[in-house]
Write a protein that holds these residues in place. Structure first.
Motif, short mmCIF file in Angstrom:
data_model
loop_
_atom_site.label_atom_id
_atom_site.label_comp_id
_atom_site.label_asym_id
_atom_site.label_seq_id
_atom_site.Cartn_x
_atom_site.Cartn_y
_atom_site.Cartn_z
N TRP A 123 0.81 -1.33 0.01
CA TRP A 123 -0.14 -0.02 0.17
C TRP A 123 1.15 0.93 0.72
O TRP A 123 1.19 1.53 1.04
N LEU A 151 -11.06 1.93 5.16
CA LEU A 151 -9.82 1.54 5.15
C LEU A 151 -9.96 0.64 7.56
O LEU A 151 -9.05 -0.24 7.34
N LEU A 168 -2.17 1.82 9.48
CA LEU A 168 -2.96 2.96 8.68
C LEU A 168 -4.30 3.60 9.75
O LEU A 168 -5.15 3.43 8.55
N TYR A 226 3.52 1.32 3.15
CA TYR A 226 2.87 0.17 3.83
C TYR A 226 2.25 -1.15 3.50
O TYR A 226 2.74 -1.79 2.30
N THR A 234 -1.31 -4.12 9.69
CA THR A 234 -0.36 -3.94 8.54
C THR A 234 0.73 -3.24 9.00
O THR A 234 0.23 -2.37 9.79
N ASN A 236 4.26 -0.23 8.73
CA ASN A 236 4.89 0.79 7.90
C ASN A 236 6.28 0.66 7.90
O ASN A 236 6.94 0.11 8.69
#
Length: 479
Positions: A123, A151, A168, A226, A234, A236
Protein backbone atom coordinates in the motif's frame (compact mmCIF):
# COMPACT_ATOMS: atom_id res chain seq x y z
CA UNK A 1 -5.63 -25.96 21.34
CA UNK A 2 -8.25 -24.26 23.50
CA UNK A 3 -7.13 -26.07 26.64
CA UNK A 4 -3.43 -25.43 25.98
CA UNK A 5 -3.95 -21.71 25.34
CA UNK A 6 -6.26 -21.38 28.35
CA UNK A 7 -3.74 -22.97 30.71
CA UNK A 8 -0.86 -20.88 29.37
CA UNK A 9 -2.88 -17.63 29.37
CA UNK A 10 -3.99 -18.14 32.97
CA UNK A 11 -0.43 -18.87 34.09
CA UNK A 12 1.29 -15.88 32.41
CA UNK A 13 -1.39 -13.32 33.36
CA UNK A 14 -1.02 -14.15 37.05
CA UNK A 15 1.97 -11.82 37.26
CA UNK A 16 3.11 -8.57 35.65
CA UNK A 17 4.02 -8.59 31.93
CA UNK A 18 6.30 -6.06 30.25
CA UNK A 19 5.70 -4.22 26.98
CA UNK A 20 4.47 -6.73 24.38
CA UNK A 21 6.80 -5.32 21.70
CA UNK A 22 9.86 -6.04 23.83
CA UNK A 23 11.98 -9.04 22.87
CA UNK A 24 12.52 -9.67 26.57
CA UNK A 25 8.76 -9.86 27.15
CA UNK A 26 8.31 -12.30 24.27
CA UNK A 27 11.17 -14.40 25.62
CA UNK A 28 9.58 -14.41 29.09
CA UNK A 29 6.19 -15.50 27.69
CA UNK A 30 7.76 -18.24 25.57
CA UNK A 31 9.72 -19.63 28.53
CA UNK A 32 6.55 -20.55 30.39
CA UNK A 33 6.38 -24.39 30.47
CA UNK A 34 2.83 -24.35 29.07
CA UNK A 35 3.96 -22.58 25.88
CA UNK A 36 5.64 -25.68 24.48
CA UNK A 37 2.31 -27.48 24.54
CA UNK A 38 0.77 -24.57 22.61
CA UNK A 39 3.53 -24.84 19.99
CA UNK A 40 2.91 -28.56 19.61
CA UNK A 41 -0.79 -27.95 19.02
CA UNK A 42 0.01 -25.25 16.44
CA UNK A 43 2.44 -27.57 14.62
CA UNK A 44 -0.22 -30.27 14.42
CA UNK A 45 -2.80 -27.86 12.97
CA UNK A 46 -0.63 -25.68 10.71
CA UNK A 47 2.24 -27.34 8.86
CA UNK A 48 5.02 -25.34 7.20
CA UNK A 49 3.64 -26.27 3.76
CA UNK A 50 0.25 -24.77 4.59
CA UNK A 51 1.28 -21.81 6.76
CA UNK A 52 4.91 -20.88 6.01
CA UNK A 53 4.29 -17.42 7.51
CA UNK A 54 4.12 -18.96 11.02
CA UNK A 55 7.61 -20.40 10.71
CA UNK A 56 11.13 -19.05 10.60
CA UNK A 57 13.78 -20.50 8.35
CA UNK A 58 17.26 -21.25 9.68
CA UNK A 59 20.45 -22.00 7.80
CA UNK A 60 23.68 -23.74 8.67
CA UNK A 61 26.99 -23.47 6.87
CA UNK A 62 28.59 -26.70 5.76
CA UNK A 63 31.79 -26.74 3.72
CA UNK A 64 31.22 -23.14 2.71
CA UNK A 65 27.65 -23.78 1.52
CA UNK A 66 24.49 -22.51 3.20
CA UNK A 67 22.06 -25.35 3.91
CA UNK A 68 18.52 -24.73 5.14
CA UNK A 69 17.56 -26.51 8.34
CA UNK A 70 14.10 -27.66 9.23
CA UNK A 71 11.88 -24.54 9.68
CA UNK A 72 10.66 -23.92 13.22
CA UNK A 73 7.62 -22.07 14.53
CA UNK A 74 8.24 -18.38 15.13
CA UNK A 75 7.48 -17.24 18.68
CA UNK A 76 7.50 -13.65 17.43
CA UNK A 77 4.71 -14.38 14.95
CA UNK A 78 2.68 -16.52 17.34
CA UNK A 79 2.95 -14.09 20.24
CA UNK A 80 3.39 -10.63 18.73
CA UNK A 81 1.73 -10.63 15.31
CA UNK A 82 -1.26 -12.63 16.56
CA UNK A 83 -1.87 -10.05 19.31
CA UNK A 84 -1.59 -12.77 21.96
CA UNK A 85 1.24 -11.09 23.91
CA UNK A 86 -0.54 -7.73 24.01
CA UNK A 87 -3.79 -9.41 25.08
CA UNK A 88 -1.95 -11.21 27.89
CA UNK A 89 -0.39 -7.96 29.07
CA UNK A 90 -3.79 -6.21 29.04
CA UNK A 91 -5.33 -9.07 31.03
CA UNK A 92 -2.49 -9.02 33.57
CA UNK A 93 -3.14 -5.35 34.29
CA UNK A 94 -6.84 -5.84 35.12
CA UNK A 95 -7.70 -6.37 38.78
CA UNK A 96 -9.72 -9.53 38.23
CA UNK A 97 -7.88 -10.62 35.08
CA UNK A 98 -11.16 -11.73 33.52
CA UNK A 99 -12.22 -8.81 31.34
CA UNK A 100 -10.51 -10.46 28.37
CA UNK A 101 -12.25 -13.81 28.12
CA UNK A 102 -9.84 -16.72 28.02
CA UNK A 103 -12.22 -18.87 25.98
CA UNK A 104 -12.62 -16.10 23.40
CA UNK A 105 -8.85 -15.63 23.20
CA UNK A 106 -8.31 -19.37 22.75
CA UNK A 107 -10.96 -19.65 20.02
CA UNK A 108 -9.63 -16.66 18.08
CA UNK A 109 -6.02 -17.82 18.34
CA UNK A 110 -7.09 -21.22 16.98
CA UNK A 111 -8.72 -19.46 14.02
CA UNK A 112 -5.57 -17.38 13.57
CA UNK A 113 -3.35 -20.44 13.06
CA UNK A 114 -5.85 -22.54 11.08
CA UNK A 115 -6.94 -19.87 8.59
CA UNK A 116 -5.31 -19.87 5.13
CA UNK A 117 -1.97 -18.07 4.78
CA UNK A 118 -2.54 -14.31 4.51
CA UNK A 119 -2.28 -12.56 1.16
CA UNK A 120 0.32 -9.79 1.34
CA UNK A 121 -0.27 -6.39 -0.27
CA UNK A 122 1.79 -3.25 -0.87
CA UNK A 123 0.00 0.00 0.00
CA UNK A 124 1.62 3.23 -1.22
CA UNK A 125 0.43 6.63 0.06
CA UNK A 126 0.54 9.40 -2.58
CA UNK A 127 0.02 13.15 -2.24
CA UNK A 128 -2.42 13.22 -5.18
CA UNK A 129 -5.99 14.51 -5.06
CA UNK A 130 -8.50 12.10 -6.62
CA UNK A 131 -12.28 12.30 -7.23
CA UNK A 132 -14.70 10.59 -4.84
CA UNK A 133 -15.06 6.82 -5.38
CA UNK A 134 -12.01 6.82 -7.67
CA UNK A 135 -10.70 3.29 -8.28
CA UNK A 136 -8.38 2.99 -11.28
CA UNK A 137 -6.40 -0.01 -12.61
CA UNK A 138 -2.75 0.68 -13.48
CA UNK A 139 -1.16 -2.57 -14.61
CA UNK A 140 -0.97 -4.85 -11.56
CA UNK A 141 -1.81 -1.90 -9.29
CA UNK A 142 -5.08 -0.29 -8.25
CA UNK A 143 -5.17 3.44 -7.55
CA UNK A 144 -7.86 4.27 -5.02
CA UNK A 145 -9.19 7.22 -3.06
CA UNK A 146 -9.85 5.74 0.35
CA UNK A 147 -12.19 6.84 3.10
CA UNK A 148 -11.95 6.16 6.83
CA UNK A 149 -14.72 3.59 6.37
CA UNK A 150 -12.65 1.80 3.72
CA UNK A 151 -9.59 1.76 5.97
CA UNK A 152 -11.63 0.37 8.84
CA UNK A 153 -12.48 -2.65 6.69
CA UNK A 154 -8.75 -3.41 6.59
CA UNK A 155 -8.34 -3.30 10.37
CA UNK A 156 -7.89 -6.66 12.18
CA UNK A 157 -11.01 -7.64 14.11
CA UNK A 158 -11.83 -9.65 17.22
CA UNK A 159 -10.47 -9.68 20.74
CA UNK A 160 -6.93 -10.29 19.46
CA UNK A 161 -7.34 -8.08 16.41
CA UNK A 162 -7.43 -4.96 18.56
CA UNK A 163 -3.85 -5.74 19.63
CA UNK A 164 -2.41 -6.49 16.17
CA UNK A 165 -0.31 -3.90 14.32
CA UNK A 166 -2.42 -1.58 12.16
CA UNK A 167 -0.56 1.53 11.03
CA UNK A 168 -3.18 2.83 8.58
CA UNK A 169 -5.40 4.21 11.29
CA UNK A 170 -4.43 7.90 11.01
CA UNK A 171 -7.37 10.29 11.00
CA UNK A 172 -5.50 12.32 8.37
CA UNK A 173 -5.93 9.58 5.75
CA UNK A 174 -9.54 10.47 4.94
CA UNK A 175 -9.69 10.80 1.13
CA UNK A 176 -6.04 9.84 0.65
CA UNK A 177 -4.76 8.38 -2.62
CA UNK A 178 -3.30 4.89 -2.35
CA UNK A 179 -1.73 2.52 -4.85
CA UNK A 180 -2.06 -1.10 -3.79
CA UNK A 181 -1.36 -4.55 -5.23
CA UNK A 182 -0.97 -8.15 -4.15
CA UNK A 183 2.61 -9.35 -3.74
CA UNK A 184 4.50 -12.50 -2.81
CA UNK A 185 6.89 -10.51 -0.62
CA UNK A 186 6.26 -10.79 3.14
CA UNK A 187 8.46 -8.22 4.94
CA UNK A 188 7.56 -9.65 8.34
CA UNK A 189 9.47 -12.84 7.52
CA UNK A 190 12.72 -10.90 7.23
CA UNK A 191 14.60 -9.08 9.96
CA UNK A 192 15.44 -6.31 7.48
CA UNK A 193 12.40 -4.80 5.83
CA UNK A 194 13.28 -4.28 2.20
CA UNK A 195 12.25 -0.65 1.48
CA UNK A 196 14.30 0.61 4.44
CA UNK A 197 17.40 -1.00 2.92
CA UNK A 198 16.97 0.96 -0.32
CA UNK A 199 18.50 4.43 -0.61
CA UNK A 200 15.46 5.61 -2.61
CA UNK A 201 12.50 3.36 -1.75
CA UNK A 202 10.13 5.18 -4.11
CA UNK A 203 12.02 3.98 -7.21
CA UNK A 204 11.04 0.37 -6.43
CA UNK A 205 7.51 1.32 -7.42
CA UNK A 206 8.30 3.58 -10.37
CA UNK A 207 5.96 2.16 -13.03
CA UNK A 208 2.53 3.21 -11.66
CA UNK A 209 3.89 6.60 -10.62
CA UNK A 210 5.17 7.20 -14.16
CA UNK A 211 1.82 6.20 -15.67
CA UNK A 212 0.15 8.85 -13.51
CA UNK A 213 2.76 11.40 -14.58
CA UNK A 214 2.02 10.61 -18.24
CA UNK A 215 -1.57 11.71 -17.62
CA UNK A 216 -0.50 15.04 -16.10
CA UNK A 217 3.06 16.34 -15.58
CA UNK A 218 2.25 17.85 -12.17
CA UNK A 219 4.57 16.06 -9.70
CA UNK A 220 3.06 13.27 -7.58
CA UNK A 221 5.07 12.04 -4.60
CA UNK A 222 5.12 8.73 -2.74
CA UNK A 223 4.93 9.68 0.97
CA UNK A 224 4.76 6.30 2.72
CA UNK A 225 4.99 2.56 2.08
CA UNK A 226 2.89 0.06 4.03
CA UNK A 227 2.76 -3.72 3.98
CA UNK A 228 -0.56 -5.43 4.69
CA UNK A 229 -0.70 -9.15 5.46
CA UNK A 230 -4.33 -10.11 5.13
CA UNK A 231 -6.37 -9.36 8.23
CA UNK A 232 -3.39 -10.02 10.48
CA UNK A 233 -1.34 -6.82 10.41
CA UNK A 234 -0.50 -3.65 8.47
CA UNK A 235 2.91 -2.14 9.15
CA UNK A 236 4.73 0.95 7.94
CA UNK A 237 7.93 0.23 6.03
CA UNK A 238 8.93 3.75 5.01
CA UNK A 239 7.83 7.38 5.36
CA UNK A 240 4.67 8.63 7.01
CA UNK A 241 1.62 10.85 6.64
CA UNK A 242 2.79 14.44 5.99
CA UNK A 243 0.67 17.02 7.82
CA UNK A 244 0.67 20.79 8.10
CA UNK A 245 -1.09 23.24 10.42
CA UNK A 246 -4.18 24.98 9.07
CA UNK A 247 -6.12 27.94 10.46
CA UNK A 248 -9.05 30.03 9.30
CA UNK A 249 -8.69 32.82 11.86
CA UNK A 250 -5.05 32.72 12.95
CA UNK A 251 -6.05 31.60 16.43
CA UNK A 252 -7.51 28.13 16.06
CA UNK A 253 -5.20 25.62 14.40
CA UNK A 254 -5.65 22.04 13.24
CA UNK A 255 -3.53 19.56 11.35
CA UNK A 256 -4.32 18.50 7.81
CA UNK A 257 -2.65 16.05 5.46
CA UNK A 258 -0.41 17.76 2.91
CA UNK A 259 -1.63 17.35 -0.67
CA UNK A 260 0.55 18.00 -3.72
CA UNK A 261 -0.35 19.67 -7.04
CA UNK A 262 -1.41 16.47 -8.84
CA UNK A 263 -5.21 16.59 -9.14
CA UNK A 264 -7.64 14.54 -11.22
CA UNK A 265 -10.95 16.14 -12.20
CA UNK A 266 -12.20 13.85 -14.99
CA UNK A 267 -12.18 10.48 -13.25
CA UNK A 268 -13.55 8.49 -16.20
CA UNK A 269 -11.01 9.79 -18.74
CA UNK A 270 -8.24 9.31 -16.18
CA UNK A 271 -9.31 5.71 -15.56
CA UNK A 272 -9.43 4.86 -19.27
CA UNK A 273 -6.01 6.44 -19.83
CA UNK A 274 -4.31 4.71 -16.88
CA UNK A 275 -5.82 1.34 -17.78
CA UNK A 276 -4.50 1.48 -21.35
CA UNK A 277 -1.11 3.02 -20.61
CA UNK A 278 -0.67 0.68 -17.66
CA UNK A 279 -1.10 -2.26 -20.05
CA UNK A 280 1.38 -0.71 -22.50
CA UNK A 281 3.90 -0.23 -19.70
CA UNK A 282 3.44 -3.79 -18.44
CA UNK A 283 3.84 -5.27 -21.94
CA UNK A 284 7.05 -3.35 -22.60
CA UNK A 285 8.47 -4.01 -19.12
CA UNK A 286 7.74 -7.75 -19.42
CA UNK A 287 9.45 -8.16 -22.80
CA UNK A 288 11.68 -11.24 -22.47
CA UNK A 289 14.52 -12.79 -24.41
CA UNK A 290 14.41 -16.43 -25.52
CA UNK A 291 16.22 -17.18 -22.28
CA UNK A 292 13.30 -15.71 -20.30
CA UNK A 293 15.30 -12.71 -19.14
CA UNK A 294 14.27 -9.06 -19.47
CA UNK A 295 15.40 -7.63 -22.79
CA UNK A 296 17.84 -4.73 -22.89
CA UNK A 297 15.01 -2.51 -24.06
CA UNK A 298 12.79 -3.51 -21.12
CA UNK A 299 15.66 -2.82 -18.74
CA UNK A 300 16.24 0.61 -20.29
CA UNK A 301 12.54 1.43 -19.90
CA UNK A 302 12.80 0.53 -16.21
CA UNK A 303 15.89 2.72 -15.88
CA UNK A 304 14.09 5.65 -17.52
CA UNK A 305 11.12 5.24 -15.17
CA UNK A 306 13.37 5.20 -12.11
CA UNK A 307 15.19 8.39 -13.15
CA UNK A 308 11.89 10.15 -13.87
CA UNK A 309 10.62 9.24 -10.40
CA UNK A 310 13.86 10.40 -8.77
CA UNK A 311 13.54 13.75 -10.52
CA UNK A 312 9.85 14.01 -9.57
CA UNK A 313 10.58 13.48 -5.88
CA UNK A 314 12.93 16.46 -5.91
CA UNK A 315 10.31 18.67 -7.63
CA UNK A 316 7.55 20.54 -5.78
CA UNK A 317 4.69 22.42 -7.35
CA UNK A 318 5.25 23.05 -11.03
CA UNK A 319 8.45 25.08 -10.89
CA UNK A 320 10.18 24.60 -7.54
CA UNK A 321 13.11 22.23 -7.07
CA UNK A 322 15.45 21.77 -4.17
CA UNK A 323 18.23 24.32 -3.94
CA UNK A 324 21.18 23.60 -6.20
CA UNK A 325 19.54 20.58 -7.84
CA UNK A 326 18.69 21.92 -11.31
CA UNK A 327 21.77 20.35 -12.89
CA UNK A 328 21.21 17.04 -11.11
CA UNK A 329 17.61 16.88 -12.29
CA UNK A 330 18.70 17.71 -15.83
CA UNK A 331 20.99 14.69 -15.60
CA UNK A 332 18.08 12.47 -14.54
CA UNK A 333 15.98 13.61 -17.51
CA UNK A 334 18.81 13.22 -20.01
CA UNK A 335 19.54 9.71 -18.72
CA UNK A 336 15.84 8.87 -19.15
CA UNK A 337 15.88 10.15 -22.74
CA UNK A 338 19.04 8.18 -23.50
CA UNK A 339 17.58 5.01 -21.98
CA UNK A 340 14.46 5.29 -24.14
CA UNK A 341 16.03 6.36 -27.40
CA UNK A 342 19.45 4.70 -27.47
CA UNK A 343 19.98 1.37 -29.19
CA UNK A 344 22.90 0.04 -27.16
CA UNK A 345 25.46 1.79 -29.35
CA UNK A 346 27.07 4.71 -27.52
CA UNK A 347 28.56 6.18 -30.68
CA UNK A 348 27.30 9.71 -31.40
CA UNK A 349 24.66 9.19 -28.72
CA UNK A 350 23.73 12.83 -28.16
CA UNK A 351 22.95 13.39 -31.85
CA UNK A 352 20.86 10.22 -32.02
CA UNK A 353 18.82 11.08 -28.93
CA UNK A 354 18.20 14.67 -30.03
CA UNK A 355 17.13 13.64 -33.52
CA UNK A 356 14.93 10.78 -32.33
CA UNK A 357 13.30 13.05 -29.76
CA UNK A 358 12.47 15.40 -32.62
CA UNK A 359 11.23 12.52 -34.80
CA UNK A 360 8.56 11.71 -32.20
CA UNK A 361 6.88 15.08 -32.86
CA UNK A 362 4.58 15.92 -35.73
CA UNK A 363 5.23 19.49 -36.87
CA UNK A 364 8.39 21.16 -38.11
CA UNK A 365 8.15 23.84 -35.43
CA UNK A 366 7.77 21.23 -32.69
CA UNK A 367 10.72 19.23 -33.97
CA UNK A 368 12.92 22.31 -34.05
CA UNK A 369 11.79 23.35 -30.56
CA UNK A 370 12.31 20.01 -28.87
CA UNK A 371 15.66 19.47 -30.60
CA UNK A 372 16.86 22.83 -29.30
CA UNK A 373 15.66 22.07 -25.76
CA UNK A 374 17.20 18.59 -25.75
CA UNK A 375 20.48 20.03 -27.07
CA UNK A 376 20.59 22.63 -24.29
CA UNK A 377 19.86 19.91 -21.73
CA UNK A 378 22.77 17.86 -23.06
CA UNK A 379 25.10 20.84 -22.80
CA UNK A 380 23.94 21.59 -19.24
CA UNK A 381 24.45 17.94 -18.29
CA UNK A 382 27.93 18.02 -19.82
CA UNK A 383 28.91 21.13 -17.86
CA UNK A 384 27.63 19.53 -14.64
CA UNK A 385 29.29 16.15 -15.26
CA UNK A 386 32.68 17.72 -16.02
CA UNK A 387 32.61 20.17 -13.14
CA UNK A 388 32.38 23.25 -15.37
CA UNK A 389 30.33 26.29 -14.33
CA UNK A 390 27.03 26.70 -16.22
CA UNK A 391 27.14 29.01 -19.26
CA UNK A 392 26.42 32.63 -18.36
CA UNK A 393 24.87 33.57 -21.69
CA UNK A 394 22.12 30.92 -21.70
CA UNK A 395 21.90 29.07 -18.35
CA UNK A 396 19.47 26.19 -17.89
CA UNK A 397 16.99 27.41 -15.27
CA UNK A 398 13.88 26.16 -13.45
CA UNK A 399 11.57 27.23 -16.29
CA UNK A 400 13.66 25.18 -18.71
CA UNK A 401 13.53 22.28 -16.26
CA UNK A 402 9.72 22.33 -16.34
CA UNK A 403 9.80 22.15 -20.15
CA UNK A 404 12.36 19.35 -20.04
CA UNK A 405 10.24 17.35 -17.60
CA UNK A 406 7.20 17.69 -19.85
CA UNK A 407 9.26 16.78 -22.90
CA UNK A 408 10.74 13.68 -21.25
CA UNK A 409 7.27 12.51 -20.19
CA UNK A 410 5.98 13.09 -23.71
CA UNK A 411 8.85 11.06 -25.14
CA UNK A 412 8.09 8.17 -22.77
CA UNK A 413 4.37 8.22 -23.58
CA UNK A 414 5.01 8.28 -27.33
CA UNK A 415 7.66 5.58 -26.91
CA UNK A 416 5.02 3.36 -25.26
CA UNK A 417 2.39 4.14 -27.88
CA UNK A 418 4.75 3.20 -30.72
CA UNK A 419 6.27 0.23 -28.90
CA UNK A 420 6.35 -2.99 -30.90
CA UNK A 421 7.88 -6.28 -29.89
CA UNK A 422 9.38 -7.00 -33.28
CA UNK A 423 11.48 -3.89 -33.93
CA UNK A 424 13.55 -1.24 -32.19
CA UNK A 425 12.37 2.31 -31.86
CA UNK A 426 15.67 3.79 -32.90
CA UNK A 427 15.79 2.35 -36.42
CA UNK A 428 12.16 3.23 -37.07
CA UNK A 429 12.59 6.81 -35.89
CA UNK A 430 15.77 7.26 -37.93
CA UNK A 431 14.00 6.05 -41.06
CA UNK A 432 10.99 8.28 -40.38
CA UNK A 433 13.22 11.36 -40.48
CA UNK A 434 14.16 10.49 -44.07
CA UNK A 435 10.69 9.67 -45.34
CA UNK A 436 7.51 11.70 -44.85
CA UNK A 437 5.48 8.64 -45.83
CA UNK A 438 7.15 6.44 -43.19
CA UNK A 439 6.73 9.17 -40.56
CA UNK A 440 3.01 9.44 -41.29
CA UNK A 441 2.57 5.67 -41.19
CA UNK A 442 4.73 4.71 -38.20
CA UNK A 443 4.64 7.86 -36.05
CA UNK A 444 1.88 10.31 -36.91
CA UNK A 445 -1.05 7.93 -37.42
CA UNK A 446 -0.49 5.80 -34.25
CA UNK A 447 -0.03 8.93 -32.14
CA UNK A 448 -3.13 10.65 -33.49
CA UNK A 449 -5.21 7.50 -33.06
CA UNK A 450 -4.08 7.10 -29.45
CA UNK A 451 -4.65 10.73 -28.45
CA UNK A 452 -8.08 10.69 -30.11
CA UNK A 453 -9.18 7.55 -28.25
CA UNK A 454 -7.24 7.93 -24.98
CA UNK A 455 -6.36 11.57 -24.39
CA UNK A 456 -4.34 12.65 -21.32
CA UNK A 457 -5.30 15.72 -19.29
CA UNK A 458 -4.10 18.05 -22.06
CA UNK A 459 -3.41 17.47 -25.76
CA UNK A 460 0.08 18.48 -26.98
CA UNK A 461 0.09 21.31 -29.50
CA UNK A 462 1.72 19.27 -32.27
CA UNK A 463 -1.03 16.64 -31.95
CA UNK A 464 -3.82 19.20 -32.00
CA UNK A 465 -2.60 20.80 -35.21
CA UNK A 466 0.23 20.55 -37.73
CA UNK A 467 1.34 22.53 -40.72
CA UNK A 468 2.42 26.20 -41.13
CA UNK A 469 1.87 28.34 -38.07
CA UNK A 470 1.73 25.44 -35.62
CA UNK A 471 4.80 26.36 -33.62
CA UNK A 472 4.90 25.61 -29.91
CA UNK A 473 6.18 27.66 -27.02
CA UNK A 474 6.02 24.70 -24.66
CA UNK A 475 7.69 21.76 -26.46
CA UNK A 476 5.69 18.56 -26.31
CA UNK A 477 2.85 20.08 -24.29
CA UNK A 478 -0.19 22.23 -24.76
CA UNK A 479 0.82 25.77 -25.64
Amino acid sequence: MGAAIGTWFTAVTAGPIGHPNSSETLKHLAENPMWEEVRQEVASLASYERRPDLYQRAFTKRRGELIQRQPTLSNHWLLHTSGLAAAAQAASREEDGNRIGIEEVAAEFARFVTDPAPVCEDWLLLDAELPDDCRVPIGEWTLERVTQERLETLRPTGVLGQFRPFELGSEHLQGAAFLHRKTDRHPSRSFFRLPLMHARPHVQYADPQVVMALWSPEPVHLDAIYSREGSQQTVNLHGGVPVEEQSSDGETFWQQRTIGPFEVEDGLAFSIFCDRVGMLMAAARNELTKGKKATARAQRLGLAAEHLVQATHATYGNHTVMDGMVEELVTHYVIALEALLSDGDSGDLARKVIQRTAALHLSDASRVGVAELAGRAYRARSHYAHGSPPPKDNPFGERDLVLLRKLTLQVMLRWLILWKSDETHGAMLDQSLLSRQLHQLHVEKPLRDFYAATPPSSIPADIRRTGPGSGVTDPGTES
